[in-house]
Scaffold this motif. Structure first.
Motif, PDB file in Angstrom:
ATOM      1  N   ILE A  65     -47.321  32.589  42.439  1.00  0.00           N
ATOM      2  CA  ILE A  65     -48.681  32.215  42.786  1.00  0.00           C
ATOM      3  C   ILE A  65     -49.502  32.158  41.503  1.00  0.00           C
ATOM      4  O   ILE A  65     -49.352  33.029  40.638  1.00  0.00           O
ATOM      5  CB  ILE A  65     -49.287  33.227  43.790  1.00  0.00           C
ATOM      6  N   PRO A  66     -50.330  31.144  41.317  1.00  0.00           N
ATOM      7  CA  PRO A  66     -51.144  31.095  40.093  1.00  0.00           C
ATOM      8  C   PRO A  66     -52.309  32.075  40.154  1.00  0.00           C
ATOM      9  O   PRO A  66     -52.806  32.408  41.230  1.00  0.00           O
ATOM     10  CB  PRO A  66     -51.643  29.647  40.077  1.00  0.00           C
ATOM     11  N   PHE A  67     -52.707  32.525  38.989  1.00  0.00           N
ATOM     12  CA  PHE A  67     -53.928  33.305  38.864  1.00  0.00           C
ATOM     13  C   PHE A  67     -54.560  32.981  37.526  1.00  0.00           C
ATOM     14  O   PHE A  67     -53.894  33.091  36.501  1.00  0.00           O
ATOM     15  CB  PHE A  67     -53.656  34.806  38.975  1.00  0.00           C
ATOM     16  N   PRO A  68     -55.810  32.532  37.516  1.00  0.00           N
ATOM     17  CA  PRO A  68     -56.715  32.431  38.674  1.00  0.00           C
ATOM     18  C   PRO A  68     -56.230  31.419  39.714  1.00  0.00           C
ATOM     19  O   PRO A  68     -55.437  30.540  39.413  1.00  0.00           O
ATOM     20  CB  PRO A  68     -58.036  31.975  38.038  1.00  0.00           C
ATOM     21  N   PHE A  69     -56.764  31.571  40.935  1.00  0.00           N
ATOM     22  CA  PHE A  69     -56.434  30.661  42.009  1.00  0.00           C
ATOM     23  C   PHE A  69     -57.012  29.275  41.731  1.00  0.00           C
ATOM     24  O   PHE A  69     -57.953  29.127  40.946  1.00  0.00           O
ATOM     25  CB  PHE A  69     -56.989  31.177  43.343  1.00  0.00           C
ATOM     26  N   PRO A  70     -56.468  28.241  42.397  1.00  0.00           N
ATOM     27  CA  PRO A  70     -57.079  26.910  42.276  1.00  0.00           C
ATOM     28  C   PRO A  70     -58.559  26.945  42.657  1.00  0.00           C
ATOM     29  O   PRO A  70     -58.969  27.715  43.538  1.00  0.00           O
ATOM     30  CB  PRO A  70     -56.271  26.061  43.268  1.00  0.00           C
ATOM     31  N   SER A  71     -59.355  26.119  42.014  1.00  0.00           N
ATOM     32  CA  SER A  71     -60.806  26.113  42.267  1.00  0.00           C
ATOM     33  C   SER A  71     -61.132  25.683  43.693  1.00  0.00           C
ATOM     34  O   SER A  71     -62.236  25.948  44.182  1.00  0.00           O
ATOM     35  CB  SER A  71     -61.508  25.201  41.260  1.00  0.00           C
ATOM     36  N   VAL A  72     -60.184  25.018  44.372  1.00  0.00           N
ATOM     37  CA  VAL A  72     -60.410  24.568  45.749  1.00  0.00           C
ATOM     38  C   VAL A  72     -59.973  25.612  46.774  1.00  0.00           C
ATOM     39  O   VAL A  72     -60.028  25.359  47.974  1.00  0.00           O
ATOM     40  CB  VAL A  72     -59.665  23.245  46.025  1.00  0.00           C
ATOM     41  N   GLN A  97     -54.107  22.894  35.713  1.00  0.00           N
ATOM     42  CA  GLN A  97     -53.023  23.565  35.011  1.00  0.00           C
ATOM     43  C   GLN A  97     -53.278  25.065  35.035  1.00  0.00           C
ATOM     44  O   GLN A  97     -54.064  25.594  34.250  1.00  0.00           O
ATOM     45  CB  GLN A  97     -52.918  23.057  33.566  1.00  0.00           C
ATOM     46  N   LEU A  98     -52.618  25.755  35.969  1.00  0.00           N
ATOM     47  CA  LEU A  98     -52.878  27.173  36.209  1.00  0.00           C
ATOM     48  C   LEU A  98     -51.623  27.991  35.915  1.00  0.00           C
ATOM     49  O   LEU A  98     -50.518  27.604  36.311  1.00  0.00           O
ATOM     50  CB  LEU A  98     -53.306  27.393  37.660  1.00  0.00           C
ATOM     51  N   PRO A  99     -51.765  29.128  35.265  1.00  0.00           N
ATOM     52  CA  PRO A  99     -50.598  29.952  34.945  1.00  0.00           C
ATOM     53  C   PRO A  99     -50.092  30.735  36.155  1.00  0.00           C
ATOM     54  O   PRO A  99     -50.880  31.250  36.950  1.00  0.00           O
ATOM     55  CB  PRO A  99     -51.124  30.898  33.864  1.00  0.00           C
ATOM     56  N   VAL A 100     -48.795  30.797  36.277  1.00  0.00           N
ATOM     57  CA  VAL A 100     -48.143  31.643  37.272  1.00  0.00           C
ATOM     58  C   VAL A 100     -47.533  32.807  36.507  1.00  0.00           C
ATOM     59  O   VAL A 100     -46.586  32.635  35.738  1.00  0.00           O
ATOM     60  CB  VAL A 100     -47.067  30.870  38.052  1.00  0.00           C
ATOM     61  N   HIS A 101     -48.077  33.987  36.696  1.00  0.00           N
ATOM     62  CA  HIS A 101     -47.704  35.146  35.899  1.00  0.00           C
ATOM     63  C   HIS A 101     -46.531  35.897  36.523  1.00  0.00           C
ATOM     64  O   HIS A 101     -46.166  35.684  37.678  1.00  0.00           O
ATOM     65  CB  HIS A 101     -48.892  36.101  35.772  1.00  0.00           C
ATOM     66  N   SER A 102     -45.985  36.808  35.753  1.00  0.00           N
ATOM     67  CA  SER A 102     -45.011  37.772  36.261  1.00  0.00           C
ATOM     68  C   SER A 102     -45.794  38.994  36.721  1.00  0.00           C
ATOM     69  O   SER A 102     -46.496  39.627  35.934  1.00  0.00           O
ATOM     70  CB  SER A 102     -44.016  38.152  35.167  1.00  0.00           C
TER      71      SER A 102
END
Length: 319
Positions: free
Chosen positions: A279-286, A215-220
């Motif tokens: 795009i999410p940040f932080p990036f996916p761990s993979v 569950q990663l946030p996609v920011h503005s």
């Protein structure tokens, strides 16, 4: 003032449009974006492989994308093939346009994968995003075929047009630098600049690193597109019913920092185009690991993004 009025109109019709479109999504989401149904309508599984620029696997996915638009859709999606050679590699961008306009909404993702580590699949980077764009195209094609009354009658006239772009060469050939990266987007941006098309882009929407199980946030990230980010957040709120939302328009820390993530949007942003970077940040761990494979995708999240983007495009074009 006018933009604010448009945003209010978008928000006011989001519920009605979900009622109109929910039957389509119910009937098509699972067979189109499933991790376990390898049928002819699956748009996700064909990206379960490497796609290094110039390789046979890259050519195969190009054929799949072109055949999808040319054979699986009912309307005329004109194709622009932007091929070029650089540093000994052959790159090919694919651009599909269902209707032209005085200005354009552009949706984009990259389909290539890293050369190293060997065998890198790029499930979130960015196979899932490409599949989402294919679903959006299929959804819009259905509207153009049988439900055109849901769209403004001037849709096919000379107002807002649409382009869906699949970039090649986003990944670095060796190590990421401004020079060794985003080969396809730099080439297409320069081409469109010479054609006078960059000045006609209302909004450039880039999808990347979506579909992770995390569950990663996609920011503005961009001030010029924050109002559109808010609209997309409202769509997500309706669809997600408050559960595990990715977008939060009240969280502005990355907006205040200004652009800091490098990606295919860069040459368009530098040319003054308004960019919505999903795009999410932080990036996916993979990220950039062999573990970025289809075992670590979440089809529910992918399907939600497909619905969100489908609804967003209809609202944008109708505004």
């Amino acid at each position: 003032m006018m933009l604010g009025l448009v945003i209010l109109l978008w928000i006011s019709v989001v519920f009605a449009e979900n009622l109109n479109f929910c039957a389509y999504h119910r009937d098509n989401l699972r067979r189109s974006l499933s991790l376990g149904s390898p049928g002819p309508d699956n748009l996700l599984l064909p990206f379960n492989g490497t796609r290094i620029p110039g390789s046979q696997e890259s050519i195969d996915i190009q054929i799949f994308i072109k055949e999808f638009f040319g054979e699986k859709l009912s309307n005329d999606w004109s194709l622009e093939v932007d091929s070029f050679e650089e540093k000994g590699y052959n790159f090919t961008n694919l651009v599909f346009t269902p209707f032209n306009g005085d200005t354009f909404l552009v949706l984009a993702a990259h389909y290539d994968t890293k050369i190293e580590p060997k065998g890198f699949i790029g499930a979130t980077d960015s196979g899932a995003s490409c599949a989402i764009l294919l679903y959006v195209a299929k959804f819009l094609d259905q509207i153009l075929t049988s439900d055109r009354d849901l769209l403004n009658p001037w849709l096919l006239g000379s107002n807002v047009g649409l382009k869906i772009v699949f970039f090649d060469g986003e990944e670095a050939l060796e190590y990421w630098t401004a020079e060794d990266s985003i080969y396809g987007s730099k080439h297409l941006a320069e081409k469109w600049k010479n054609q006078g098309l960059l000045d006609r882009i209302d909004l450039f929407v880039l999808l990347d690193l979506l579909g992770s199980q995390e569950q990663l946030p996609v920011h503005s990230y961009h001030r010029s597109s924050h109002a559109y980010y808010e609209v997309l957040s409202d769509i997500e709120r309706v669809i997600a019913k408050g559960r595990d939302r990715s977008l939060n328009p009240s969280e502005l820390q990355y907006l205040m920092k200004g652009p800091f993530l490098d990606d295919d949007h860069r040459p368009f942003y530098e040319a003054g185009v308004s960019v919505l970077h999903l795009i999410p940040f932080p990036f996916p761990s993979v990220w950039h690991k062999l573990e970025d494979n289809f075992e670590n995708l979440d089809e529910t999240k992918i399907q939600r993004w497909a619905v969100m983007m489908s609804e967003f495009v209809v609202k944008f074009v109708n505004s």
